[in-house]
Write an enzyme that holds these catalytic residues in place. Structure first.
Site, PDB file in Angstrom:
ATOM      1  N   CYS A   1      29.217  30.854  29.575  1.00 45.99           N
ATOM      2  CA  CYS A   1      28.979  32.272  29.781  1.00 45.99           C
ATOM      3  C   CYS A   1      29.730  33.036  30.861  1.00 45.99           C
ATOM      4  CB  CYS A   1      27.517  32.617  29.633  1.00 45.99           C
ATOM      5  SG  CYS A   1      26.575  31.841  31.094  1.00 45.99           S
TER       6      CYS A   1
ATOM      7  N   CYS B   1      26.143  34.819  33.334  1.00 44.34           N
ATOM      8  CA  CYS B   1      25.129  34.072  33.808  1.00 44.34           C
ATOM      9  C   CYS B   1      24.606  34.328  35.423  1.00 44.34           C
ATOM     10  CB  CYS B   1      25.519  32.517  33.801  1.00 44.34           C
ATOM     11  SG  CYS B   1      25.946  31.823  32.210  1.00 44.34           S
TER      12      CYS B   1
ATOM     13  N   CYS C   1      24.333  29.711  27.216  1.00 45.04           N
ATOM     14  CA  CYS C   1      25.586  29.925  26.741  1.00 45.04           C
ATOM     15  C   CYS C   1      25.863  31.319  26.346  1.00 45.04           C
ATOM     16  CB  CYS C   1      26.269  28.798  25.451  1.00 45.04           C
ATOM     17  SG  CYS C   1      25.134  28.951  24.207  1.00 45.04           S
TER      18      CYS C   1
END
Length: 142
Positions: free
Chosen positions: A90, A94, A16
């Site tokens: 995210c 990511c 996250c």
């Protein structure tokens, strides 16, 4: 006679933004419910300096201690070493690696929320962790 290598444990990475709430709760649940049968990692694209104390309190209510967790920076190595990568808000931060199993869990961010608001997030994370364990053919210990 040759030794047969032991089967590798499945591994999961929770990602996250802050790595101080959602991913830490998910990692805590997976550690607790897998009884060590799954290797667990968590990281953040922009990690906080400490874990969310409300997340710690919410998890303590259900007997999962995450107080010692520290937010960690997301690395390429962590993604590559994981069988499943679970993202939690995210976005483009990511990394995506072809061939990896990815899941995106849309969950509210517990940052800045009180305990009454974090409990439903915690409970949804636990439900998803139980589903993940089933998909990895791992029996929960509790």
């Amino acid at each position: 006679m040759t030794d047969t290598p032991a089967a590798a444990k499945p591994s999961a990475l929770f990602v996250c933004v802050h790595n101080a709430g959602r991913s830490q709760m998910a990692a805590g649940f997976l550690r607790a419910l897998s009884g060590g049968a799954v290797e667990v990692r968590s990281a953040g694209s922009t990690p906080a300096d400490r874990i969310n104390p409300v997340a710690v309190e919410a998890m303590a209510e259900v007997g999962v201690d995450i107080i010692a967790e520290q937010p960690k920076v997301l690395t390429t190595e962590a993604v590559q070493a994981s069988d499943v990568v679970i993202t939690m808000g995210c976005g483009d931060a990511c990394p995506i690696f072809p061939g990896k199993r990815y899941e995106d869990w849309e969950l509210d961010d517990p940052a800045g929320r009180g305990l009454d608001d974090v409990r439903p997030i915690r409970d949804e994370i636990e439900r998803r962790i139980r589903d993940l364990l089933a998909s990895l053919d791992v029996q929960p210990v509790a």
